[in-house]
Design a protein around this motif. Structure first.
Motif, PDB file in Angstrom:
ATOM      1  N   LYS A   1     -60.198  -7.368 -14.215  1.00 56.97           N
ATOM      2  CA  LYS A   1     -60.358  -6.991 -12.813  1.00 56.97           C
ATOM      3  C   LYS A   1     -59.896  -5.562 -12.564  1.00 56.97           C
ATOM      4  N   GLN A   2     -58.978  -5.101 -13.396  1.00 60.91           N
ATOM      5  CA  GLN A   2     -58.481  -3.723 -13.299  1.00 60.91           C
ATOM      6  C   GLN A   2     -59.135  -2.819 -14.345  1.00 60.91           C
ATOM      7  N   LEU A   3     -60.274  -3.282 -14.899  1.00 56.90           N
ATOM      8  CA  LEU A   3     -60.969  -2.548 -15.964  1.00 56.90           C
ATOM      9  C   LEU A   3     -60.029  -2.236 -17.129  1.00 56.90           C
ATOM     10  N   ASN A   4     -59.112  -3.170 -17.353  1.00 56.76           N
ATOM     11  CA  ASN A   4     -58.134  -3.087 -18.447  1.00 56.76           C
ATOM     12  C   ASN A   4     -57.243  -1.849 -18.360  1.00 56.76           C
ATOM     13  N   SER A   5     -57.054  -1.347 -17.135  1.00 58.55           N
ATOM     14  CA  SER A   5     -56.027  -0.311 -16.960  1.00 58.55           C
ATOM     15  C   SER A   5     -54.677  -0.957 -17.241  1.00 58.55           C
ATOM     16  N   LEU A   6     -53.732  -0.151 -17.688  1.00 55.33           N
ATOM     17  CA  LEU A   6     -52.463  -0.695 -18.156  1.00 55.33           C
ATOM     18  C   LEU A   6     -51.304  -0.288 -17.257  1.00 55.33           C
ATOM     19  N   THR A   7     -50.512  -1.280 -16.892  1.00 52.88           N
ATOM     20  CA  THR A   7     -49.213  -1.001 -16.293  1.00 52.88           C
ATOM     21  C   THR A   7     -48.251  -0.618 -17.403  1.00 52.88           C
ATOM     22  N   VAL A   8     -47.089  -0.121 -17.032  1.00 51.66           N
ATOM     23  CA  VAL A   8     -46.061   0.187 -18.030  1.00 51.66           C
ATOM     24  C   VAL A   8     -45.698  -1.075 -18.800  1.00 51.66           C
ATOM     25  N   GLU A   9     -45.602  -2.201 -18.082  1.00 51.01           N
ATOM     26  CA  GLU A   9     -45.250  -3.456 -18.739  1.00 51.01           C
ATOM     27  C   GLU A   9     -46.311  -3.865 -19.759  1.00 51.01           C
ATOM     28  N   ALA A  10     -47.587  -3.615 -19.432  1.00 55.80           N
ATOM     29  CA  ALA A  10     -48.663  -3.948 -20.366  1.00 55.80           C
ATOM     30  C   ALA A  10     -48.576  -3.096 -21.624  1.00 55.80           C
ATOM     31  N   SER A  11     -48.212  -1.820 -21.466  1.00 55.59           N
ATOM     32  CA  SER A  11     -48.050  -0.951 -22.638  1.00 55.59           C
ATOM     33  C   SER A  11     -46.941  -1.476 -23.545  1.00 55.59           C
ATOM     34  N   TYR A  12     -45.842  -1.908 -22.945  1.00 59.27           N
ATOM     35  CA  TYR A  12     -44.748  -2.447 -23.751  1.00 59.27           C
ATOM     36  C   TYR A  12     -45.154  -3.749 -24.438  1.00 59.27           C
ATOM     37  N   GLU A  13     -45.947  -4.557 -23.765  1.00 59.45           N
ATOM     38  CA  GLU A  13     -46.402  -5.802 -24.388  1.00 59.45           C
ATOM     39  C   GLU A  13     -47.275  -5.512 -25.604  1.00 59.45           C
ATOM     40  N   LEU A  14     -48.233  -4.606 -25.452  1.00 58.77           N
ATOM     41  CA  LEU A  14     -49.094  -4.248 -26.579  1.00 58.77           C
ATOM     42  C   LEU A  14     -48.281  -3.623 -27.708  1.00 58.77           C
ATOM     43  N   ASP A  15     -47.318  -2.803 -27.349  1.00 57.82           N
ATOM     44  CA  ASP A  15     -46.460  -2.192 -28.362  1.00 57.82           C
ATOM     45  C   ASP A  15     -45.739  -3.261 -29.180  1.00 57.82           C
ATOM     46  N   SER A  16     -45.243  -4.281 -28.513  1.00 57.97           N
ATOM     47  CA  SER A  16     -44.530  -5.347 -29.231  1.00 57.97           C
ATOM     48  C   SER A  16     -45.476  -6.120 -30.139  1.00 57.97           C
ATOM     49  N   VAL A  17     -46.724  -6.299 -29.697  1.00 59.50           N
ATOM     50  CA  VAL A  17     -47.715  -7.007 -30.522  1.00 59.50           C
ATOM     51  C   VAL A  17     -48.017  -6.213 -31.793  1.00 59.50           C
ATOM     52  N   PHE A  18     -48.216  -4.901 -31.657  1.00 55.51           N
ATOM     53  CA  PHE A  18     -48.569  -4.102 -32.831  1.00 55.51           C
ATOM     54  C   PHE A  18     -47.371  -3.880 -33.752  1.00 55.51           C
ATOM     55  N   GLN A  19     -46.170  -3.865 -33.206  1.00 48.93           N
ATOM     56  CA  GLN A  19     -44.995  -3.819 -34.077  1.00 48.93           C
ATOM     57  C   GLN A  19     -44.871  -5.120 -34.868  1.00 48.93           C
ATOM     58  N   TRP A  20     -45.142  -6.239 -34.203  1.00 47.58           N
ATOM     59  CA  TRP A  20     -45.130  -7.531 -34.912  1.00 47.58           C
ATOM     60  C   TRP A  20     -46.197  -7.541 -36.009  1.00 47.58           C
ATOM     61  N   PHE A  21     -47.383  -7.022 -35.693  1.00 44.59           N
ATOM     62  CA  PHE A  21     -48.473  -6.940 -36.666  1.00 44.59           C
ATOM     63  C   PHE A  21     -48.049  -6.173 -37.915  1.00 44.59           C
ATOM     64  N   ASP A  22     -47.402  -5.036 -37.739  1.00 41.56           N
ATOM     65  CA  ASP A  22     -46.959  -4.237 -38.880  1.00 41.56           C
ATOM     66  C   ASP A  22     -45.956  -4.990 -39.750  1.00 41.56           C
ATOM     67  N   ASN A  23     -45.173  -5.866 -39.134  1.00 39.43           N
ATOM     68  CA  ASN A  23     -44.114  -6.567 -39.870  1.00 39.43           C
ATOM     69  C   ASN A  23     -44.508  -7.957 -40.337  1.00 39.43           C
ATOM     70  N   GLU A  24     -45.728  -8.404 -40.004  1.00 44.57           N
ATOM     71  CA  GLU A  24     -46.181  -9.737 -40.415  1.00 44.57           C
ATOM     72  C   GLU A  24     -46.933  -9.617 -41.751  1.00 44.57           C
ATOM     73  N   PRO A  25     -46.355 -10.104 -42.850  1.00 43.78           N
ATOM     74  CA  PRO A  25     -46.953  -9.886 -44.184  1.00 43.78           C
ATOM     75  C   PRO A  25     -48.358 -10.455 -44.354  1.00 43.78           C
ATOM     76  N   SER A  26     -48.698 -11.513 -43.611  1.00 37.33           N
ATOM     77  CA  SER A  26     -50.004 -12.134 -43.819  1.00 37.33           C
ATOM     78  C   SER A  26     -51.157 -11.352 -43.195  1.00 37.33           C
ATOM     79  N   LEU A  27     -50.850 -10.348 -42.390  1.00 36.93           N
ATOM     80  CA  LEU A  27     -51.893  -9.597 -41.706  1.00 36.93           C
ATOM     81  C   LEU A  27     -52.135  -8.253 -42.383  1.00 36.93           C
ATOM     82  N   ARG A  28     -53.403  -7.854 -42.455  1.00 38.60           N
ATOM     83  CA  ARG A  28     -53.794  -6.647 -43.185  1.00 38.60           C
ATOM     84  C   ARG A  28     -54.353  -5.547 -42.282  1.00 38.60           C
TER      85      ARG A  28
END
Length: 275
Positions: A34-61
């Motif tokens: 609905k917001q054309l996927n514009s990001l709040t500050v909180e959304a940026s932090y959420e995505l950041d946490s997801v990609f940090q988890w991705f880097d540290n999850e051995p099963s993901l490439r």
């Protein structure tokens, strides 16, 4: 590898949806249509946490980032930005930048699946991804000069390196949208998906090619690419790459597995990377 959800996968996400379309592949969809996927500050932090988890999850490439609905991401949520600006509250983004990507160095590759408008911070996210797959109807834009501000997420020097001075200048100083086909012609986009085809499906196909390779070699090769891209010359980057990373790949078991598989004429059985 398994395409099942890792047991430690992030839960309770408010602004994104994650899934695992194939073994070793993480798909992250920004979910604010609905917001054309514009990001709040909180959304940026959420995505950041997801990609940090991705880097540290051995099963993901390899990861893919896309958007739900008509847009990839049109930048910052202007309602929040304007409200905070009036109150004198600065935009406090994570260290890895807008959407957890615009300043990201990271360990593993991310592919941008650009399904629609990638404007402002969304364009900066896409430009800092390792590869871009875009729908033919997608567009890329840095409209900041039209709003009296400037792109601050790293896109300006990156675009200069990728597209060259004249094209980068045209895009940044006019603020005009650039089509997916133009972006590909500029060398800034890998694949343009024509109408009727799904951009995420095409990105998954590309991700499968990456995920099929040695996870150690992918991580280390990406480091070598970054060294050349981020300012070092060929001599310095090659020397630092050799000194800092070659030993690590020789010490890993995946190198020997790759050689054994070639000799034995079979598919390699890669182990999760410990790098």
């Amino acid at each position: 590898m398994s395409a099942t959800t890792p047991p430690n996968a992030p839960q309770g996400l408010q602004n994104s949806i994650i899934s695992f379309p194939d073994p070793g592949i993480l798909l992250v969809l920004i979910n604010r249509p609905k917001q054309l996927n514009s990001l709040t500050v909180e959304a940026s932090y959420e995505l950041d946490s997801v990609f940090q988890w991705f880097d540290n999850e051995p099963s993901l490439r390899v990861a893919i980032v896309g958007g739900v609905g008509k847009a990839f991401c049109v930048g910052a949520d202007l309602k929040q930005w304007m409200s905070n600006n009036k109150k004198g509250i600065p935009m406090d983004l994570p260290t890895n930048g807008f959407g957890g990507i615009s300043f990201r160095h990271g360990k593993k590759p991310i592919i941008a699946a650009v399904n629609g408008a990638a404007y402002g911070g969304g364009c900066e996210m896409a430009i800092n991804c390792d590869m871009i797959v875009a729908s033919a109807s997608a567009s890329f834009c840095l409209p900041e000069v039209k709003r009296g501000v400037t792109p601050f997420g790293g896109a300006l020097p990156r675009l200069m390196r990728i597209a060259g001075r004249q094209r980068a200048t045209e895009m940044a100083l006019t603020g005009r949208p650039v089509t997916a086909h133009e972006f590909k012609e500029w060398g800034a986009c890998n694949v343009v998906v024509e109408r009727g085809q799904d951009v995420v499906d095409r990105a998954v196909e590309l991700a499968k090619l990456v995920a099929a390779n040695s996870p150690d070699a992918v991580i280390i090769t990406r480091e070598g690419l970054k060294m050349g891209y981020e300012s070092l010359g060929v001599g310095d980057s090659s020397r630092l790459f050799l000194e800092g990373w070659s030993k690590r790949i020789y010490e890993g078991r995946n190198m020997q597995e790759g050689l054994d598989a070639f000799t034995e004429k079979r598919a390699p059985l890669w182990m999760d990377s410990k790098l």
